[in-house]
Design an enzyme around this catalytic site. Structure first.
Site, mmCIF file in Angstrom:
data_model
loop_
_atom_site.group_PDB
_atom_site.id
_atom_site.type_symbol
_atom_site.label_atom_id
_atom_site.label_comp_id
_atom_site.label_asym_id
_atom_site.label_seq_id
_atom_site.Cartn_x
_atom_site.Cartn_y
_atom_site.Cartn_z
ATOM 1 C CB SER A 63 -0.929 0.035 1.210
ATOM 2 O OG SER A 63 -1.997 -0.828 0.984
ATOM 3 C CG ASN B 27 -6.741 -2.685 -0.513
ATOM 4 O OD1 ASN B 27 -5.770 -1.936 -0.404
ATOM 5 N ND2 ASN B 27 -6.842 -3.832 0.143
HETATM 6 C C1 REX Z 1 -3.929 -8.005 2.210
HETATM 7 C C2 REX Z 1 -3.749 -9.122 3.158
HETATM 8 C C3 REX Z 1 -3.749 -6.764 2.991
HETATM 9 C C4 REX Z 1 -2.736 -10.113 2.678
HETATM 10 C C5 REX Z 1 -3.987 -5.489 2.245
HETATM 11 N N1 REX Z 1 -2.892 -4.885 1.782
HETATM 12 O O1 REX Z 1 -5.096 -5.003 2.120
HETATM 13 C C6 REX Z 1 -2.858 -3.553 1.280
HETATM 14 C C7 REX Z 1 -1.844 -2.839 2.164
HETATM 15 C C8 REX Z 1 -2.477 -3.531 -0.181
HETATM 16 O O2 REX Z 1 -0.662 -2.850 1.908
HETATM 17 N N2 REX Z 1 -2.317 -2.301 3.334
HETATM 18 C C9 REX Z 1 -1.426 -1.685 4.283
HETATM 19 C C10 REX Z 1 -2.389 -11.227 3.639
HETATM 20 C C11 REX Z 1 -1.380 -2.365 5.586
HETATM 21 C C12 REX Z 1 -1.729 -0.212 4.511
HETATM 22 O O3 REX Z 1 -2.518 0.361 3.788
HETATM 23 O O4 REX Z 1 -1.143 0.388 5.388
HETATM 24 N N3 REX Z 1 -3.294 -11.423 4.741
HETATM 25 C C13 REX Z 1 -0.984 -11.004 4.150
HETATM 26 C C14 REX Z 1 -4.209 -12.384 4.749
HETATM 27 C C15 REX Z 1 -5.025 -12.484 6.026
HETATM 28 O O5 REX Z 1 -4.372 -13.151 3.838
HETATM 29 N N4 REX Z 1 -5.890 -13.631 6.046
HETATM 30 O O6 REX Z 1 -0.815 -10.657 5.336
HETATM 31 O O7 REX Z 1 -0.070 -11.139 3.329
#
Ligand code: REX
Length: 398
Positions: A90, A189
């Site tokens: 992100s 997202n």
């Molecule tokens: C996806 C979970 C998390 C993947 C997500 N990531 O929405 C976005 C991001 C792109 O980077 N968000 C960050 C997985 C935190 C932000 O905006 O600060 N988790 C993993 C799972 C949980 O599959 N069951 O941890 O790789």
């Protein structure tokens, strides 16, 4: 940073004459000196908690400090190096927001205009504004919650898929909205998929072209790429290892994927140096007008230590210093990329695992070491909100 045995720790510094004066001051000249030994300790803990590798780079008024622990590749045993490229998740959102802020500077976009004005009929509520989208206040449900309920099967199901923005948006619109437009902060997202659609509509180009022409090339970010839907990270890079939900199950090498599930919300590849350069340029006012930067930095409080602007997070650290940037969580990689308000001190930290709340919470300590130095207050326990961040809120395991 030469080849080292697995799980070895390396610490480097070229930091010169940093001043140790009280925190709270506006200028980074007066920040406490970074504590590189503590930084290395944080990375070591992350590796003990299951990350194959962890690293951080601090750029501070032209000086560089860094630390690495562990391996870039569990098969070859190659030591992780701070020049290794990785998936930034992100932190991509900050790049998308910068492109839109530049388009606003050019008079092609009004932050308070409705998305409907630019993309008629796209969203079910014509009151949703661009500002609300960039600040996660649109109420659009996060489609990725549905994808990753089961971590490894969810990942494998999307790993080689290529989605259109429309398909991702449809995954959101199947659900009720989480709040009325503007009523609350709710990380999603979906907002940055809409941001990608706005970039393409207003510029007439792909997000890749816009990232390249507006940010990567002018800042000479040679480790930074948007490859979608390619799956391979070019050049020397860290492998990313996804932690399965089942305790004790082996890590899954998640390095190669399309990241099509995230695109303009999370598919950029970069390095510690490039992200520090990017944040320094952004906060130093070199990527948009000062009026536009002020808009991006207008924050809505998320909780006691976090606030969100437009594609930009603020974290309030234990020593009273606030830092600006973003976090990233894509399968196999946790990123923290933050800088002081004036952009003159920046930190990018990476752990090469994800779906591991302990590692995520530990890595927050890199910010404390980098910006609070020896004034950092040791936390007895990491609060749940810090461990889970905003990572697909409904689905991250304990
Ligand atoms: C996806 C979970 C998390 C993947 C997500 N990531 O929405 C976005 C991001 C792109 O980077 N968000 C960050 C997985 C935190 C932000 O905006 O600060 N988790 C993993 C799972 C949980 O599959 N069951 O941890 O790789």
């Amino acid at each position: 940073m030469t080849h080292l045995a697995s799980r070895s720790a390396v610490l480097g510094t070229a930091l010169l004459s940093l001043l140790t004066v009280p925190a709270h001051a506006a200028s980074s000249e007066s920040l406490p000196k970074p504590d590189l030994a503590a930084l290395q300790g944080v990375l070591r803990t992350a590796v003990e908690q299951g990350a194959p590798g962890a690293m951080a780079r601090i750029d501070d008024h032209g000086s560089v400090g860094w630390a690495t622990v562990g391996v870039a590749d569990r098969t070859s045993g190659r030591a992780l190096g701070t020049a290794d490229r990785f998936r930034i998740g992100s932190v991509t959102k900050t790049f998308s927001a910068v492109v839109l802020m530049q388009l606003a500077d050019e008079g092609k976009l009004e932050l308070d205009a409705s998305v409907d004005h630019y993309l008629p009929g796209l969203l079910p509520d014509s009151r949703i504004t661009v500002r609300q989208v960039l600040g996660h206040r649109s109420g659009l449900y996060d489609y990725s919650n549905d994808m990753f309920t089961k971590t490894v099967p969810g990942f494998e199901a999307v790993r080689t898929k290529v989605f259109t923005y429309r398909q991702l948006l449809d995954g959101s619109l199947r659900h009720a909205r989480t709040n009325a437009p503007g009523a609350a902060y709710a990380y999603s997202n979906t907002n940055f998929v809409v941001a990608g659609m706005l970039i393409e509509e207003l510029s007439g180009h792909s997000v890749r072209t816009e990232y390249e022409n507006r940010i990567f090339k002018p800042l000479k970010l040679r480790d930074t790429f948007y490859l979608h839907p390619g799956t391979k990270i070019p050049g020397r890079h860290a492998q990313g290892y996804l932690t399965p939900d089942e305790t004790g199950a082996p890590l899954v090498d998640a390095t190669e994927q399309t990241v099509s599930w995230a695109q303009s919300a999370g598919a950029v590849i970069s390095s510690t140096r490039d992200l520090n350069t990017f944040l320094s340029a952004l906060l130093g006012g070199r990527l948009m007008s000062s009026a536009q930067l002020k808009q991006m930095e207008r924050m809505v409080r998320v909780d006691s230590t976090q606030a969100y602007g437009l594609g930009l997070r603020r974290r309030d650290l234990s020593c009273g210093v606030s830092v600006y940037g973003h976090t990233g969580a894509v399968q196999g990689y946790y990123t923290y990329a933050f800088a002081s308000k004036d952009g003159r001190r920046s930190l990018t930290a990476l752990a090469t695992t994800s779906n591991n709340g302990a590692v995520l919470g530990t890595m927050l300590g890199t910010l404390e070491s980098a910006f609070c130095g020896k004034q950092a207050k040791v936390r007895r326990a990491v609060p749940a909100v810090d461990r889970h961040e905003d990572v697909a809120p409904g689905v991250v395991r304990d």
